[in-house]
Write a protein that holds these residues in place. Structure first.
Motif, mmCIF file in Angstrom:
data_model
loop_
_atom_site.group_PDB
_atom_site.id
_atom_site.type_symbol
_atom_site.label_atom_id
_atom_site.label_comp_id
_atom_site.label_asym_id
_atom_site.label_seq_id
_atom_site.Cartn_x
_atom_site.Cartn_y
_atom_site.Cartn_z
ATOM 1 N N ALA A 40 0.725 -1.164 -0.010
ATOM 2 C CA ALA A 40 0.024 -0.044 -0.077
ATOM 3 C C ALA A 40 0.812 1.204 0.027
ATOM 4 O O ALA A 40 1.754 1.424 0.859
ATOM 5 N N TYR A 41 0.869 2.157 -1.098
ATOM 6 C CA TYR A 41 1.425 3.495 -1.153
ATOM 7 C C TYR A 41 0.434 4.288 -0.903
ATOM 8 O O TYR A 41 -0.434 4.575 -1.535
ATOM 9 N N LEU A 42 0.712 5.518 0.270
ATOM 10 C CA LEU A 42 0.076 6.529 0.471
ATOM 11 C C LEU A 42 0.623 7.552 0.718
ATOM 12 O O LEU A 42 1.650 7.636 1.312
ATOM 13 N N ASP A 43 -0.033 8.626 0.442
ATOM 14 C CA ASP A 43 0.512 9.970 0.728
ATOM 15 C C ASP A 43 -0.356 10.324 2.277
ATOM 16 O O ASP A 43 -0.700 9.423 3.051
ATOM 17 N N GLN A 44 0.154 11.314 3.013
ATOM 18 C CA GLN A 44 -0.177 11.876 4.110
ATOM 19 C C GLN A 44 -1.749 11.749 4.307
ATOM 20 O O GLN A 44 -2.416 11.180 5.360
ATOM 21 N N GLN A 45 -2.554 12.302 3.560
ATOM 22 C CA GLN A 45 -3.884 12.612 3.838
ATOM 23 C C GLN A 45 -4.476 11.085 3.370
ATOM 24 O O GLN A 45 -5.319 10.754 4.219
ATOM 25 N N ALA A 46 -4.130 10.373 2.605
ATOM 26 C CA ALA A 46 -4.563 8.998 2.287
ATOM 27 C C ALA A 46 -4.326 8.032 3.526
ATOM 28 O O ALA A 46 -5.054 7.316 4.044
ATOM 29 N N GLY A 177 5.964 9.858 8.148
ATOM 30 C CA GLY A 177 6.555 9.514 6.790
ATOM 31 C C GLY A 177 6.822 11.125 6.250
ATOM 32 O O GLY A 177 7.922 11.142 5.642
ATOM 33 N N PRO A 178 6.099 12.199 6.359
ATOM 34 C CA PRO A 178 6.603 13.208 5.547
ATOM 35 C C PRO A 178 7.879 13.928 6.303
ATOM 36 O O PRO A 178 8.565 14.416 5.582
ATOM 37 N N GLY A 179 8.041 13.567 7.528
ATOM 38 C CA GLY A 179 9.528 14.226 8.028
ATOM 39 C C GLY A 179 10.512 13.338 7.702
ATOM 40 O O GLY A 179 11.636 13.903 7.642
ATOM 41 N N TYR A 180 10.339 12.149 7.738
ATOM 42 C CA TYR A 180 11.382 10.890 7.633
ATOM 43 C C TYR A 180 11.960 11.060 6.282
ATOM 44 O O TYR A 180 13.221 11.069 5.919
ATOM 45 N N VAL A 181 11.061 11.298 5.293
ATOM 46 C CA VAL A 181 11.900 11.360 3.756
ATOM 47 C C VAL A 181 12.855 12.190 3.393
ATOM 48 O O VAL A 181 13.948 11.990 2.812
ATOM 49 N N ARG A 189 12.434 6.237 2.421
ATOM 50 C CA ARG A 189 11.385 5.357 2.416
ATOM 51 C C ARG A 189 10.942 5.167 3.819
ATOM 52 O O ARG A 189 11.789 4.640 4.739
ATOM 53 N N PHE A 190 9.844 5.487 4.202
ATOM 54 C CA PHE A 190 9.215 5.232 5.521
ATOM 55 C C PHE A 190 8.080 4.154 5.434
ATOM 56 O O PHE A 190 7.290 4.190 4.815
ATOM 57 N N VAL A 191 8.360 3.059 6.091
ATOM 58 C CA VAL A 191 7.602 1.704 5.830
ATOM 59 C C VAL A 191 7.316 1.148 7.011
ATOM 60 O O VAL A 191 8.067 1.058 8.186
ATOM 61 N N THR A 192 6.061 0.638 7.169
ATOM 62 C CA THR A 192 5.462 -0.125 8.248
ATOM 63 C C THR A 192 4.889 -1.326 7.785
ATOM 64 O O THR A 192 4.519 -1.335 6.623
ATOM 65 N N ARG A 208 2.667 -4.503 3.391
ATOM 66 C CA ARG A 208 3.679 -3.264 3.549
ATOM 67 C C ARG A 208 3.010 -1.791 3.266
ATOM 68 O O ARG A 208 2.197 -1.746 2.366
ATOM 69 N N VAL A 209 3.163 -0.967 4.174
ATOM 70 C CA VAL A 209 2.543 0.160 3.965
ATOM 71 C C VAL A 209 3.737 1.323 4.046
ATOM 72 O O VAL A 209 4.281 1.575 4.985
ATOM 73 N N GLU A 210 3.745 1.997 2.766
ATOM 74 C CA GLU A 210 4.863 2.839 2.545
ATOM 75 C C GLU A 210 4.319 4.263 2.348
ATOM 76 O O GLU A 210 3.166 4.607 1.640
#
Length: 217
Positions: A40-46, A177-181, A189-192, A208-210
């Motif tokens: 699953a690839y997601l931006d912050q809002q998603a 995620g937004p602060g890590y990248v 890549r910020f992944v859980t 995988r959620v990225e």
């Protein structure tokens, strides 16, 4: 957390189904089936929206939570691969005993629906939830996810507890995620993961959620 949704109802014979969708289109979000696992690839809002809908699934045992996103643009760093496909997602409580083979007919009967705003508690990783995680590894645990794929849709079936305890993965991606990248250029890549060793997957593949902030347009 306030979550705008659209409530749909569809009738098949004597049975009426309640389907909940996000009120706004789910844009920068992709669920990819790699056969051996799912990404699953997601931006912050998603990611925030996924976390909210995951939490809603825990408190809505009589509803199908539908996240339509197949056909969305792919992440810029992960162009489509041969042998993969994009999927929609449906979250549902196991007590509903919904047969995925009926989904295509239900989906075809959905009208415009009715807008509504629901208020949800924010997912929190507490000491109690850590204890739940440890207890998942016991043989008698029944709070597990099960998956089916039908009509280009992944069905995630589970208990209220497993939805509630795993919603934090998406909140983690949205928060961090937004602060890590930007500060990790060598591996941005910020992944859980909903991992096989976490004791939450029964008949289900790892997910995988990225976090992703760049998409092919």
């Amino acid at each position: 957390m306030k979550l705008p949704v659209t409530i749909h109802r569809a009738r098949l014979g004597p049975v009426e189904f309640k389907v909940i969708r996000p009120a706004r289109p789910l844009l920068d979000a992709v669920l990819v089936d790699h056969d051996s696992h799912l990404d699953a690839y997601l931006d912050q809002q998603a990611a925030k929206l996924f976390g909210g809908l995951w939490t809603l699934a825990a408190s809505s045992p009589r509803s199908l939570i539908h996240l339509p996103m197949r056909g969305n643009p792919a992440p810029a760093h992960e162009p489509p691969e041969a042998g993969t496909r994009q999927l929609d997602l449906v979250l549902l409580h196991h007590s509903l005993q919904f047969a995925p083979s009926r989904w295509k007919d239900v989906r075809a009967r959905l009208g415009p629906g009715r807008r509504q705003t629901v208020t949800l508690p924010a997912p929190v990783l507490t000491e109690d939830s850590l204890i739940h995680q440890e207890s998942r590894h016991y043989r008698e645990n029944r709070d597990l996810f099960h998956q089916h794929v039908h009509a280009e849709t992944l069905f995630m079936t589970g208990s209220a507890k497993v939805f509630r305890d795993t919603a934090r993965h998406f909140i983690d991606v949205a928060r961090n995620g937004p602060g890590y990248v930007p500060v990790h250029p060598r591996y941005p890549r910020f992944v859980t993961e909903l991992h096989s060793h976490a004791g939450v997957l029964g008949n289900a593949r790892e997910i995988r959620v990225e976090y992703c902030d760049a998409w092919i347009r």
